[in-house]
Scaffold this active site. Structure first.
Site, PDB file in Angstrom:
ATOM      1  N   SER A 171    -119.961  25.002 -62.881  1.00 44.65           N
ATOM      2  CA  SER A 171    -121.485  23.815 -62.762  1.00 44.65           C
ATOM      3  C   SER A 171    -122.273  24.364 -61.774  1.00 44.65           C
ATOM      4  O   SER A 171    -122.800  25.384 -62.831  1.00 44.65           O
ATOM      5  CB  SER A 171    -120.643  22.516 -62.048  1.00 44.65           C
ATOM      6  N   ASP A 334    -116.720  18.385 -72.425  1.00 40.23           N
ATOM      7  CA  ASP A 334    -117.886  18.311 -70.579  1.00 40.23           C
ATOM      8  C   ASP A 334    -118.789  17.016 -71.747  1.00 40.23           C
ATOM      9  O   ASP A 334    -119.399  17.789 -72.238  1.00 40.23           O
ATOM     10  CB  ASP A 334    -118.395  19.800 -70.651  1.00 40.23           C
ATOM     11  N   HIS A 367    -115.641  18.144 -67.374  1.00 46.51           N
ATOM     12  CA  HIS A 367    -116.337  18.998 -66.359  1.00 46.51           C
ATOM     13  C   HIS A 367    -115.563  18.985 -65.687  1.00 46.51           C
ATOM     14  O   HIS A 367    -115.389  20.568 -65.525  1.00 46.51           O
ATOM     15  CB  HIS A 367    -117.480  18.036 -65.899  1.00 46.51           C
TER      16      HIS A 367
END
Length: 387
Positions: A171, A334, A367
């Site tokens: 991320s 995601d 995610h």
């Protein structure tokens, strides 16, 4: 972009004979000049490491953390800790990033969210300005992902490390990975960005604004001047709930909560205050996390992520500067860095001459699978490192 978690992370690999034990250290820069030109005094960030740095200092791996994370990427500080670091499934003796072979280090970023965590050390709006003796608040300068990387670079160089065998992270950690590869190509042998893209597009910039909005409308925020007063934890808690929802996926939400009420005896149809279970769980998680977080730090992290473009300009420009081969690990479900954004990143890197290998995670967490489901990528990581 962020991983505010509702449930405890998985325990360390079940087959581990004993836990990897690490300790938290503090790195200090007497002064640091931001990319915006502001000089800060006495900049401190926390860091930790696993494994041993070899004689020629060629086996170092840098792990960069996500939006709501810190340096605790693997292992435990004490054998009695409830859970290990977030990537413990792939970092440790005999694991994909093998600490019998590599010296792995990770540091807290500037403006780290977790100001109330004794295991986090950072410099940001909540820090005391040495020139005034008071917290910076909004007098703290805007900082960028490039600033995060430059402070890490100073840490790495303080250890005598001139080249990193691998830079990796999930991320926001992937953004730092891209930045390392573009801005310091001579120092990065290989790059492994996970659940991320090479720049923040308009959609992500707008979503990040949605994340920040609850803080800005909390009257206790007081334009950032709340230190020594009641902090805007109601707004921060709701902001963290929004992050948690987007960091997950509807498959998880529907399978875990469905349409169940928060309390069996309180039908949501009977009163405006009666809630669904998912509302209650998200809010409880946000409230718990807000108690050890800082609202201004959250806003500064949002700004750093909104400003992000690899190399500080554009991914297309930066791609021509990247020399390291890239293993791009993503999750097609995601909701933060969408599949379209990821494929655009891969295509742009290849057009710039970068060698890109892609691997995909599966699961119901979207995610968040880039943190809790990385065991799936073990084979791809091993193959990438062995090339």
């Amino acid at each position: 972009m962020a991983m505010a978690m509702i449930e405890a992370q998985p325990a360390a690999a079940q087959n581990a004979v004993e836990d990897l034990i690490t300790e938290k250290k503090v790195f200090t820069l007497q002064s640091y000049t931001t990319q915006g030109g502001r000089t800060l005094k006495d900049v401190k960030v926390g860091w930790e490491s696993y494994g041993t740095l070899n004689a020629d200092k060629s086996n170092a791996v840098l792990i960069c953390h996500f939006f709501s994370g810190n340096s605790h990427a693997a292992g435990k500080y004490d054998a009695k800790d409830a859970a290990p670091g977030y990537w413990d499934a792939i970092i440790g003796p005999g694991k994909a990033i093998d600490t019998n072979k590599y010296f792995v280090l990770s540091s807290d970023t500037l403006v780290n969210l977790n100001t109330g965590d004794p295991k986090t050390t950072t410099t940001g709006p909540a820090s005391v300005n040495p020139d005034t003796g008071k917290p910076y608040a909004l007098d703290f300068p805007v900082v960028t992902v490039g600033d995060f990387v430059n402070v890490q670079k100073a840490l790495v160089e303080s250890l005598g490390i001139k080249r990193l065998a691998l830079v990796a992270g999930p991320s926001m950690g992937s953004l730092q990975t891209f930045e390392w590869a573009a801005s310091h190509p001579e120092m990065v042998a290989k790059a492994m960005p996970v659940i991320g893209a090479g720049e923040a597009d308009a959609q992500l910039i707008a979503w990040l604004d949605v994340w920040a909005a609850p803080i800005l409308v909390d009257p206790n925020w007081n334009k950032g001047d709340y230190y020594g007063r009641t902090p805007p934890n109601a707004g921060l808690a709701k902001a963290l709930a929004v992050v948690t929802l987007q960091a997950n996926h509807q498959d998880w939400a529907n399978a875990t909560f469905g349409r169940r009420p928060a309390k069996a005896e309180e039908d949501p149809a009977k009163a405006l205050s009666n809630r669904f279970q998912i509302q209650s769980i998200l809010d409880n998680a946000g409230e718990a996390r807000a108690k050890v977080s800082d609202a201004n730090h959250f806003l500064y992290l949002v700004k750093a992520n909104q400003l992000f473009a690899t190399g500080g300009t554009s991914l297309a420009d930066a791609a021509t500067k990247i020399k390291a081969p890239v293993l791009l690990i993503t999750q097609p479900k995601d909701l933060v860095f969408t599949a379209d954004a990821v494929e655009k990143t891969a295509e742009t890197l290849r057009k710039g001459g970068v060698s890109v290998t892609q691997a995909y995670l599966q699961g119901a967490r979207g995610h968040l699978d880039g943190v809790i489901s990385m065991k799936q990528a073990e084979g791809a990581i091993r193959a990438f490192l062995e090339k």
